[in-house]
Motif scaffolding. Structure first.
Motif, PDB file in Angstrom:
ATOM      1  N   VAL A 127     -36.726 -34.458  82.830  1.00 48.03           N
ATOM      2  CA  VAL A 127     -36.443 -33.889  81.502  1.00 48.03           C
ATOM      3  C   VAL A 127     -36.027 -32.417  81.598  1.00 48.03           C
ATOM      4  CG1 VAL A 127     -37.997 -35.503  80.322  1.00 48.03           C
ATOM      5  CG2 VAL A 127     -38.837 -33.247  80.964  1.00 48.03           C
ATOM      6  N   SER A 128     -36.458 -31.746  82.678  1.00 44.50           N
ATOM      7  CA  SER A 128     -36.122 -30.324  82.814  1.00 44.50           C
ATOM      8  C   SER A 128     -34.896 -30.119  83.689  1.00 44.50           C
ATOM      9  CB  SER A 128     -37.316 -29.555  83.385  1.00 44.50           C
ATOM     10  OG  SER A 128     -38.504 -29.879  82.693  1.00 44.50           O
ATOM     11  N   ARG A 129     -34.381 -31.188  84.267  1.00 48.23           N
ATOM     12  CA  ARG A 129     -33.107 -31.201  85.000  1.00 48.23           C
ATOM     13  C   ARG A 129     -33.042 -30.185  86.128  1.00 48.23           C
ATOM     14  NH1 ARG A 129     -29.679 -34.479  82.505  1.00 48.23           N
ATOM     15  NH2 ARG A 129     -30.201 -35.114  80.376  1.00 48.23           N
ATOM     16  N   PHE A 130     -34.012 -30.240  87.026  1.00 47.91           N
ATOM     17  CA  PHE A 130     -33.876 -29.475  88.273  1.00 47.91           C
ATOM     18  C   PHE A 130     -33.794 -30.461  89.435  1.00 47.91           C
ATOM     19  CE2 PHE A 130     -38.459 -29.409  87.097  1.00 47.91           C
ATOM     20  CZ  PHE A 130     -39.041 -29.959  88.219  1.00 47.91           C
ATOM     21  N   ALA A 131     -33.397 -29.974  90.626  1.00 51.64           N
ATOM     22  CA  ALA A 131     -33.207 -30.863  91.776  1.00 51.64           C
ATOM     23  C   ALA A 131     -34.567 -31.336  92.304  1.00 51.64           C
ATOM     24  CB  ALA A 131     -32.448 -30.134  92.884  1.00 51.64           C
ATOM     25  N   TRP A 132     -34.614 -32.562  92.815  1.00 44.85           N
ATOM     26  CA  TRP A 132     -35.846 -33.119  93.384  1.00 44.85           C
ATOM     27  C   TRP A 132     -35.964 -32.724  94.849  1.00 44.85           C
ATOM     28  CZ3 TRP A 132     -40.287 -35.139  91.782  1.00 44.85           C
ATOM     29  CH2 TRP A 132     -41.087 -35.853  92.687  1.00 44.85           C
ATOM     30  N   ASP A 133     -36.939 -31.890  95.155  1.00 41.46           N
ATOM     31  CA  ASP A 133     -37.226 -31.498  96.533  1.00 41.46           C
ATOM     32  C   ASP A 133     -38.613 -32.061  96.844  1.00 41.46           C
ATOM     33  OD1 ASP A 133     -38.272 -30.167  98.755  1.00 41.46           O
ATOM     34  OD2 ASP A 133     -37.285 -28.276  98.275  1.00 41.46           O
ATOM     35  N   ALA A 134     -38.643 -33.169  97.598  1.00 42.53           N
ATOM     36  CA  ALA A 134     -39.888 -33.918  97.775  1.00 42.53           C
ATOM     37  C   ALA A 134     -41.011 -33.044  98.351  1.00 42.53           C
ATOM     38  CB  ALA A 134     -39.642 -35.138  98.666  1.00 42.53           C
ATOM     39  N   ALA A 135     -40.703 -32.259  99.386  1.00 39.51           N
ATOM     40  CA  ALA A 135     -41.755 -31.459 100.026  1.00 39.51           C
ATOM     41  C   ALA A 135     -42.282 -30.388  99.060  1.00 39.51           C
ATOM     42  CB  ALA A 135     -41.212 -30.810 101.295  1.00 39.51           C
ATOM     43  N   GLN A 136     -41.375 -29.776  98.311  1.00 41.74           N
ATOM     44  CA  GLN A 136     -41.776 -28.754  97.348  1.00 41.74           C
ATOM     45  C   GLN A 136     -42.639 -29.374  96.230  1.00 41.74           C
ATOM     46  OE1 GLN A 136     -41.784 -25.660  97.090  1.00 41.74           O
ATOM     47  NE2 GLN A 136     -41.161 -24.861  95.095  1.00 41.74           N
ATOM     48  N   MET A 137     -42.243 -30.556  95.750  1.00 37.98           N
ATOM     49  CA  MET A 137     -43.023 -31.224  94.701  1.00 37.98           C
ATOM     50  C   MET A 137     -44.410 -31.620  95.229  1.00 37.98           C
ATOM     51  SD  MET A 137     -41.320 -31.083  91.962  1.00 37.98           S
ATOM     52  CE  MET A 137     -40.426 -29.612  92.421  1.00 37.98           C
ATOM     53  N   ALA A 138     -44.460 -32.015  96.510  1.00 38.70           N
ATOM     54  CA  ALA A 138     -45.745 -32.362  97.118  1.00 38.70           C
ATOM     55  C   ALA A 138     -46.643 -31.130  97.185  1.00 38.70           C
ATOM     56  CB  ALA A 138     -45.520 -32.943  98.514  1.00 38.70           C
ATOM     57  N   LYS A 139     -46.089 -30.012  97.616  1.00 37.73           N
ATOM     58  CA  LYS A 139     -46.894 -28.787  97.745  1.00 37.73           C
ATOM     59  C   LYS A 139     -47.409 -28.319  96.389  1.00 37.73           C
ATOM     60  CE  LYS A 139     -44.060 -26.859 101.149  1.00 37.73           C
ATOM     61  NZ  LYS A 139     -43.376 -25.723 101.748  1.00 37.73           N
ATOM     62  N   LEU A 140     -46.553 -28.401  95.364  1.00 40.45           N
ATOM     63  CA  LEU A 140     -46.989 -27.938  94.043  1.00 40.45           C
ATOM     64  C   LEU A 140     -48.000 -28.905  93.435  1.00 40.45           C
ATOM     65  CD1 LEU A 140     -43.619 -26.472  92.712  1.00 40.45           C
ATOM     66  CD2 LEU A 140     -45.624 -25.231  93.581  1.00 40.45           C
ATOM     67  N   SER A 141     -47.871 -30.196  93.730  1.00 39.59           N
ATOM     68  CA  SER A 141     -48.866 -31.160  93.242  1.00 39.59           C
ATOM     69  C   SER A 141     -50.209 -30.934  93.933  1.00 39.59           C
ATOM     70  CB  SER A 141     -48.385 -32.591  93.486  1.00 39.59           C
ATOM     71  OG  SER A 141     -47.254 -32.871  92.689  1.00 39.59           O
ATOM     72  N   GLN A 142     -50.156 -30.631  95.218  1.00 41.54           N
ATOM     73  CA  GLN A 142     -51.402 -30.307  95.939  1.00 41.54           C
ATOM     74  C   GLN A 142     -52.041 -29.059  95.336  1.00 41.54           C
ATOM     75  OE1 GLN A 142     -51.000 -28.574  99.779  1.00 41.54           O
ATOM     76  NE2 GLN A 142     -53.117 -28.995 100.385  1.00 41.54           N
ATOM     77  N   LYS A 143     -51.203 -28.070  95.005  1.00 39.79           N
ATOM     78  CA  LYS A 143     -51.719 -26.843  94.390  1.00 39.79           C
ATOM     79  C   LYS A 143     -52.385 -27.159  93.052  1.00 39.79           C
ATOM     80  CE  LYS A 143     -50.216 -22.278  92.816  1.00 39.79           C
ATOM     81  NZ  LYS A 143     -49.076 -21.350  92.642  1.00 39.79           N
ATOM     82  N   ALA A 144     -51.762 -28.073  92.290  1.00 45.13           N
ATOM     83  CA  ALA A 144     -52.345 -28.482  91.006  1.00 45.13           C
ATOM     84  C   ALA A 144     -53.741 -29.068  91.217  1.00 45.13           C
ATOM     85  CB  ALA A 144     -51.440 -29.516  90.319  1.00 45.13           C
ATOM     86  N   GLU A 145     -53.857 -29.943  92.228  1.00 46.87           N
ATOM     87  CA  GLU A 145     -55.151 -30.595  92.468  1.00 46.87           C
ATOM     88  C   GLU A 145     -56.178 -29.591  93.019  1.00 46.87           C
ATOM     89  OE1 GLU A 145     -54.959 -34.591  93.768  1.00 46.87           O
ATOM     90  OE2 GLU A 145     -57.060 -34.683  94.371  1.00 46.87           O
TER      91      GLU A 145
END
Ligand code: ADP
Ligand code: MG
Length: 386
Positions: free
Chosen positions: A141-159
């Motif tokens: 919905v926010s239309r940015f590129a999918w960077d799997a490693a970056q999304m993983a790191k930020l999800s880990q940060k969330a947890e």
């Protein structure tokens, strides 16, 4: 009805229109490489065909509204005013929004309906599935590129930082970057990854990964986990290196007599487990199911005798699995002291394997196991677009 169809149907009924898209993210099982992550070592998980499905559409404002079919509750919050509320599944979604915004992403609101089939709290990482499905929703919905490693790191940060659970990077990385028919070798120091295919049986048939939940849970053993970490750190300090990842087997053997017996056993597990994990990835590349199974068996012995993180039920489950026809190998998986084992099994005999293991485990423990036959699956993805 599949969960994808279910969330789509409920969304359509609730909002009077079909969802703009459906995203999905998987849970995972670790094939080999246990307690190696915090020693800067190697892990080899695969994404499973169980996950979280989320049907959604963008909103024009900064509100996020998610209805959970599993909890029968709707979580609502505003991106410009993120507040901690009493803990619950909504905090994982909020946490991902927080971590993405902290990293500089400009987010848009959305509304949707969510459901999942990763058993919660069984060690198959339903929490990472929830985080990565959320990250996928925001990315779309926010239309940015999918960077799997970056999304993983930020999800880990969330947890770690928003939810307050101290997990490593493995769960989020595999839920973000998994591929169908493959496991993922992860270097926990560099975060480099390598996809490796699940090996076929010698007769060309497929192999299946079977998750065997003992239904025992680890309870209050955070202290045992912290103790293992400290013992590993002490061993690394003895060798004068940042982490046990940096100690070769020959260096270890030359020095083993100068370590106290407990530290020696802990270090031996981590050092040999790293080697087994690298060898397992090679075995998979060479389509060698026998060798992969043998390494899984050796890993279990190492966790039982050297790292001492199995319980009676895990040892029984693994022994029962290993004696079945068509089983290449089996080991406990996850943090230990309870939870699941994982077995590699010839596809042609899976049904008989499941029946026999369930019956024999129940006979020996009095407990009914939960068994999941899993396919190596893709990471977080858009599965429908309207
Ligand atoms: P796991 O080993 O399954 O990751 P965790 O305790 O880390 O166990 O995460 C479980 C939590 O994740 C649940 O308590 C819930 O808050 C959230 N969760 C998991 N699956 C779902 C789901 N289908 N719907 C909503 N929240 C979920
Ligand atoms: Mg979790």
């Amino acid at each position: 009805m599949s969960l994808q169809e279910h969330v789509t149907a409920v969304f359509t009924e609730k909002y009077g229109t079909t969802p703009s898209l459906v995203v999905q993210a998987p849970g995972r099982v670790n094939l080999i490489g246990e307690h190696t992550d915090y020693n800067d070592g190697f892990v080899l998980p695969m994404a499973i065909d169980r996950g979280i499905w989320l049907a959604l559409r963008p909103r024009d404002d900064d509100q996020v509204s998610v209805h959970s079919l599993d909890f029968g509750v709707t979580a609502v919050f505003h991106l410009n005013d993120l507040q901690h509320t009493k803990s619950g599944w909504g905090e994982y979604i909020k946490g991902v929004a927080w971590a993405l915004q902290e990293a500089g992403y400009t987010l848009h609101g959305w509304e949707g309906v969510m459901a999942g089939n990763v058993p919660k709290g069984a060690g198959l990482s339903s929490s990472a599935a929830l985080e990565l499905a959320t990250a996928r929703a925001f990315q779309q919905v926010s239309r940015f590129a999918w960077d799997a490693a970056q999304m993983a790191k930020l999800s880990q940060k969330a947890e770690n930082k928003w939810v307050g659970v101290n997990c490593g990077i493995m769960d989020q990385m595999i839920s973000a970057a998994g591929e169908a028919d493959h496991a993922l070798l992860i270097d926990c120091r560099s975060l480099e990854t390598q996809l490796v295919p699940l090996p076929p049986a010698l007769d060309g048939s497929g192999t299946a990964v079977v998750i065997l939940d003992t239904t025992t849970r680890r309870g209050l053993v955070d202290s045992a986990y912290n103790e293992r970490r400290q013992q590993c750190e002490a061993a690394a300090a003895h060798f004068g290196v940042p982490a046990l990842r940096d100690v070769s087997i020959s260096e270890f053997l030359a020095e083993a007599d100068n370590l106290d017996p407990v530290t020696r056993r802990r270090a031996k597990h981590v050092i040999t487990e790293n080697l087994r994990t690298l060898n397992a990835a090679k075995a998979m590349q060479n389509a060698d199911a026998d060798l992969l199974g043998q390494l899984m068996n050796e890993s279990h012995i190492s966790m039982r005798d050297d790292f001492e993180i199995t319980n009676n039920e895990l040892n029984i489950m693994v022994a029962v699995a290993q004696t079945q026809r068509g089983c290449f190998g089996a080991r406990m998986t996850g943090g230990g002291f309870g939870g699941c084992a994982v077995a590699l099994v010839h596809e042609g005999v899976v049904d008989g394997f499941v029946t026999a293991v369930a019956q024999q485990y129940q006979q020996q423990t009095g407990l009914s196991p939960k068994i999941y036959v899993c396919q190596p699956s893709a990471g977080a993805a858009v599965v429908a677009h309207n």
